[in-house]
Every structure is written in structure tokens, then in C-alpha cells.
Design an enzyme around this catalytic site. Structure first.
Site, PDB file in Angstrom:
ATOM      1  N   ASP A 200       0.829  -1.203   0.000  1.00 18.29           N
ATOM      2  CA  ASP A 200       0.000   0.000   0.000  1.00 18.29           C
ATOM      3  C   ASP A 200       0.873   1.267   0.000  1.00 18.29           C
ATOM      4  OD1 ASP A 200      -2.710   1.149   0.387  1.00 18.29           O
ATOM      5  OD2 ASP A 200      -1.867   1.880   2.265  1.00 18.29           O
ATOM      6  N   GLU A 250      13.984 -15.508  -0.444  1.00 16.15           N
ATOM      7  CA  GLU A 250      14.316 -16.671   0.395  1.00 16.15           C
ATOM      8  C   GLU A 250      13.208 -17.722   0.297  1.00 16.15           C
ATOM      9  OE1 GLU A 250      15.061 -15.679   4.481  1.00 16.15           O
ATOM     10  OE2 GLU A 250      16.168 -13.863   3.895  1.00 16.15           O
TER      11      GLU A 250
HETATM   12  C1  GLC Z   1      -4.175   3.186  -0.611  1.00 20.52           C
HETATM   13  C2  GLC Z   1      -5.415   2.358  -0.504  1.00 20.52           C
HETATM   14  C3  GLC Z   1      -6.529   3.255  -0.036  1.00 20.52           C
HETATM   15  C4  GLC Z   1      -6.177   3.807   1.323  1.00 20.52           C
HETATM   16  C5  GLC Z   1      -4.823   4.505   1.284  1.00 20.52           C
HETATM   17  C6  GLC Z   1      -4.296   4.755   2.667  1.00 20.52           C
HETATM   18  O1  GLC Z   1      -4.256   4.153  -1.595  1.00 20.52           O
HETATM   19  O2  GLC Z   1      -5.683   1.717  -1.717  1.00 20.52           O
HETATM   20  O3  GLC Z   1      -7.750   2.590   0.005  1.00 20.52           O
HETATM   21  O4  GLC Z   1      -7.150   4.707   1.742  1.00 20.52           O
HETATM   22  O5  GLC Z   1      -3.854   3.738   0.631  1.00 20.52           O
HETATM   23  O6  GLC Z   1      -3.853   3.567   3.238  1.00 20.52           O
END
Ligand code: GLC
Ligand code: CA
Length: 531
Positions: A200, A250
Site C-alpha cells: 500500500d 528466500e
Molecule cells: C491506498 C489504498 C486506499 C487507502 C490509502 C491509505 O491508496 O488503496 O484505500 O485509503 O492507501 O492507506
């Protein structure tokens, strides 16, 4: 060839997929009960949105414990069972990892709150004194992606950074303990059989530690692509990724996928052989319905990944954007993020959007590389743009001062059945209300219905695995204006009629599949596969 080189990855927004215990919230056991559906659909892998312990202020992207499952979603044993059962169905499981920030309920942040300025506990995050004699001004002018300042002040005068909601404090990736901990978390899930991670906000981890002001205004829900930005796409990200990659290597066969909203010419750097295996290609998602532009975008995407020997990826929808059936039913250049609230809503042509969505997915599935599908797109679902204000859950709604509706309209629980309290999603009402038209779009309504969007996806995925995954080549074909055609190594051709007029397909080829059934006449806004 690795499983992910041409994999079809289906994104499960766990909260809205299937509810096993009637509390209105989708959960892991609900997902387990639908693995047969996913295997019939023909996907190679699922990517599950965050399922960790979380107050769910941002749908789970606010993690309070990376080693525990949110009780509303199930237990660690459920997650382990899901991974085992998915594997038994031949489906890989990609876990969503959120390394940029924790929840403010994470024990580290709680410890930081109870500690003094400049303490070790605070050094895991970005705590700074403010500007002005009494520290009453934020340390920088940085804005949150969700609206408002990216800084929140504590009673003792220190401010902490949050690129997203104020309950999502950003971790300090210069801190070695942060790095070590996240690697341990990765091992935790890899040891439990996870086949990889979707990372993310992969472009946000590293900040300019001199904390300069930034001239450009942050647009809500959009990452700036300016160069030398104080918190997006900084060079310091890459050494971190290389560490992760070594760790993954790994194990056998695991992948790292970047969610990096960066400029097209920067993206390949994330895909160098010792970094990510894949990155979402958001250019395709953001592109417009124009043949020349689409062709150009695809050619440059293919070149960019070829230069670093990576796999191309394609995606039309996810949990952060307006569903593509709706985007494609709006006039070109509509700002769909703002259209949700501002309208005018009568400009949406739902039939046109669906026709284009069906054509677009056939086009995408015929391209070389890997594909990401978002739950519900196989039903041709539109955005639920008219959710009443009172039910909106996305923090964007509040943080934008009610000027942006946010992302709830693509997160409405999936309709499995024509009728029932939540249309087969669960045995009680769903956490977000489903609109009236959802029942007619349900799995039950489309199952075994010739011509339904669900059957189109099933047929396309089956044909794809037979004809379209063996090679990485696509040869452009001569086509009339407004039409794109290309041929894959197997000899299968894909034609997409984007604008123009009805086009007559080469009559000496057999039709494998079309998004509209019309023989060799290909109408506008449709696609065909020929052999
Ligand atoms: C990313 C996710 C989104 C979230 C953001 C903060 O963009 O896809 O849904 O709100 O990160 O974590
Ligand atoms: Ca539930």
C-alpha cells in the site's frame, strides 16, 4: 514462466464480499464459502484488502496489529484456513500490507502519545514541533490526501504527520526498528503461506527529512507526480524495496506488487529486477476512450516494462476509484471523482458504460501480462453514486468538508442473489445499503444466462488461459480509424471498436468471443476475439 507473469488476480474487498455470520460485514469465512465461485470464474489469485486488526476508520488501511485479524473479519485460524483452501482450489493469495502508516490505536503510536518529545517512541513516527512562537502552526504546509492538513497537534505542542486520516500516523522509515518490524511482519505472513504482498502507498514511505514546504496544492485523492516531491516517489524508497525483495527471494514463488501512483517514466524504477515483481499500471485506468490514445498508452506501457524485463499489468477498477462501467458511461473528460457529488447525474449513460466496460475488459484480457479484476466488475456493476450522505463511511467525506463524496460507491456489498435481506451477501442488512437495481445484477440473475456479463467474464477467462498466456508479444494490426487490432503469438486477434462506425471483421477467421453478438460486424463500443 511464473504464475504471476500472466496471472488474473481478483481483488476481494473483504468487508463487502460475503458475510458468513449475518452481522452485515463481509468476512474471511464468507470468502471461504465463495472460493468455488472464484475458481469457476477462472482466476489465478486473489488479493485481499487489509484484514488485520483495525478500528476500520479507513476500511482497514489503519492497522492496529499486523499479526492479528480484525475480529469482525474472523480469526487467524480462519485466515490460515482460507490460504490452505484457496491453494487447494489452485488460487494464490496476495495479502495487502500497509507499511506507510499504522492506526493511531497501534501500540507504537499509543506508546508515542504517552512519551516525551524526542523520545525513542516518537522517533518511529514523524513528530515535529510546529511553527510560530507557541508551535501553533503546522510544521509544513503539507496536505492530507483525504483533505485538510497532514499534521495534527497534540496537547504538548508536538505535531504528527499523517498523509491520510489523522488516525493513520505515518511511520518514520529512517528508523531501523520500523524496517525490522515490517520485515518480521512479512515473514509472519509468508510463513503462513501468503503468496505475496500488495504494498500500500508504495510511493510514499520516504519523506524529505528537512520537511520543506511544498508549493503545489495537494488534490484530494490524487498523488502529485511533481519531481522532487517532499513525500512522493523519493529515491530512498528503492533500497527498502531491495531489502524486501531479498527477503521474499528466500521463499519460492512469492510476489511483491506496488501500489505506486507515480509518473509513467518513474514507474519502471520500481520494477527493476531486484525490486517489485509488478506494479499496478494506473495509466490504463486513467486513460480515455480514444483509440489513438489507448494504443499509444499500451505501446509505451509495454516498452517501459520490457526495458526492465518486468511483467506488464492492467487494471480497470479497484476500491479507490469510480467503477469503470460508470466512468466509461460519462462524457470524456468528466472529473468522475467530483461528479459523484457535483453531477450533473443525468449525463451518465449506463448502457453505454456497460457496453464499453465489456469491450474494455476483453481488450485488457487479451493483452500480454497480468490482469487485476475488482470484485463485482464481472457482474458489470456500476458505481452506487447516490448513497445517502448519512451512510458514507470513507474519511474523505468528513475531511474534505463534504466537498468530496469519497469511495464508498464502489464498495457496496456484492449482490449474490436476486432477493433476500442483503441479496445473498449475508442473512441481515449489509453495512452499506444496496440499491434496488443490484438484485437484477446479482450472480444468481446472471448465472448461466447467455450474454450476461458474468458469462462473458467466464468465457473470456477460459479462452484467455487457453490462447493468450503463452507469450509476451502483441503485434499491431492495420485497422480503420477508431479501431485497435492486435495479434498474439497464438494467432488469436483482438479487435476493439472505440469510436468510428461498425467494422467488418476479417471473414476468414473464426469468432471466439465478442462483447456483443453480431457475427462479423463489430459495432462501436464492442470487442471481438478471432482465431
Ligand atoms: C491506498 C489504498 C486506499 C487507502 C490509502 C491509505 O491508496 O488503496 O484505500 O485509503 O492507501 O492507506
Ligand atoms: Ca460478518
Amino acid at each position: 514462466m511464473q504464475w504471476w507473469n500472466a496471472g488474473v488476480v481478483y481483488q476481494v474487498y473483504i468487508r463487502s464480499f460475503a458475510d458468513s455470520n449475518g452481522d452485515g460485514i463481509g468476512d474471511i469465512n464468507g470468502l471461504r464459502s465463495r472460493l468455488g465461485y472464484l475458481s469457476d470464474l477462472g482466476v489465478d489469485a486473489i488479493w485481499v484488502n487489509p484484514w488485520y486488526q483495525s478500528p476500520l476508520n479507513d476500511g482497514g488501511y489503519d492497522v492496529s496489529d499486523y499479526r492479528a485479524i480484525e475480529p469482525r473479519f474472523g480469526t487467524l485460524a480462519d485466515a490460515e484456513a482460507l490460504i490452505t483452501e484457496a491453494h487447494a482450489h489452485g488460487i494464490k493469495v496476495v495479502v495487502d500490507l500497509v507499511p506507510n502508516h499504522t492506526s493511531s490505536e497501534h501500540r507504537w503510536f499509543q506508546e508515542a502519545l504517552g512519551s516525551t518529545k524526542e523520545s525513542v517512541a516518537r522517533s518511529r513516527y514523524h513528530f515535529r514541533p510546529g511553527k510560530g512562537a507557541d508551535s501553533e502552526e503546522p510544521p509544513t504546509n503539507w496536505s492530507s490526501v483525504f483533505g485538510g492538513s497532514a499534521w495534527t497537534r497534540l496537547a504538548d505542542g508536538d505535531w504528527y504527520l499523517h498523509l491520510f486520516d489523522s488516525t493513520q500516523p505515518d511511520l518514520n522509515w529512517e528508523n531501523q526498528e520500523v524496517r525490522t518490524e515490517m520485515e518480521q511482519v512479512m515473514r509472519f505472513w509468508l510463513d503462513r503461506g501468503a503468496d505475496g504482498f500488495r504494498i500500500d502507498v508504495a510511493h510514499g514511505l520516504v519523506k524529505d527529512m528537512s520537511y520543506p514546504d511544498h508549493a503545489e496544492e495537494q488534490e484530494i485523492l490524487i498523488s502529485s507526480q511533481a519531481s522532487d516531491h517532499p513525500f512522493w516517489d523519493r529515491d530512498g524508497i528503492h533500497p527498502i524495496v531491495r531489502q524486501w525483495r531479498q527477503l521474499l527471494d528466500e521463499y519460492d514463488d512469492r510476489i511483491l506488487v506496488a501500489e505506486a501512483w507515480v509518473a509513467a517514466d518513474s514507474l519502471p524504477r520500481y520494477l527493476r529486477p531486484d525490486e517489485y515483481h509488478q506494479s499496478f499500471n494506473f495509466d490504463f485506468l486513467s486513460g480515455s476512450w480514444d483509440a489513438a490514445q489507448m494504443q499509444q498508452l499500451i505501446a509505451s506501457s509495454l516498452d517501459a516494462v520490457a526495458a526492465v524485463e518486468a511483467t506488464p499489468t492492467w487494471v480497470l477498477s479497484n476500491h479507490d476509484v469510480v467503477r469503470h462501467a460508470t466512468r466509461l458511461g460519462l462524457p470524456q473528460d468528466t472529473d468522475w471523482r467530483r461528479w459523484l457529488l457535483d453531477g450533473p447525474h443525468q449525463i451518465l449513460d449506463t448502457d453505454l458504460g456497460l457496453a464499453r466496460a465489456r469491450a474494455a475488459v476483453m481488450f485488457m484480457l487479451a493483452l500480454p501480462g497480468s490482469v487485476y479484476l475488482y470484485q463485482g466488475e464481472e457482474l458489470g456493476l456500476h458505481e452506487v453514486w447516490d448513497l445517502p450522505d448519512e451512510v458514507l463511511d470513507d474519511p474523505v467525506w468528513e475531511r474534505s468538508g463534504h466537498t468530496m463524496k469519497g469511495r464508498d460507491g464502489c464498495r457496496v456489498p456484492i449482490p449474490w442473489a436476486v432477493e433476500g435481506p442483503s441479496l445473498g451477501f449475508g442473512s441481515g442488512p449489509a453495512w452499506l445499503p444496496q440499491p434496488e437495481w443490484f438484485g437484477a445484477a446479482s450472480v444468481e440473475a446472471q448465472q448461466a444466462q447467455p450474454g450476461s456479463t458474468l458469462e462473458l467474464y467466464r468465457a473470456a477467462l477460459a479462452l484467455r488461459s487457453k490462447h493468450l498466456v503463452g507469450d509476451a508479444e502483441a503485434e499491431w494490426l492495420d485497422a480503420p480509424e477508431g479501431v485497435i487490432g492486435f495479434r498474439r503469438g497464438s494467432g488469436v486477434e483482438c479487435w476493439l471498436n472505440v469510436s468510428g462506425q461498425t467494422m467488418t471483421l476479417p471473414t476468414d477467421r473464426e469468432i471466439l468471443l465478442t462483447s456483443t453478438s453480431v457475427g462479423h460486424e463489430l459495432p462501436v463500443n464492442s470487442a471481438a476475439w478471432l482465431k
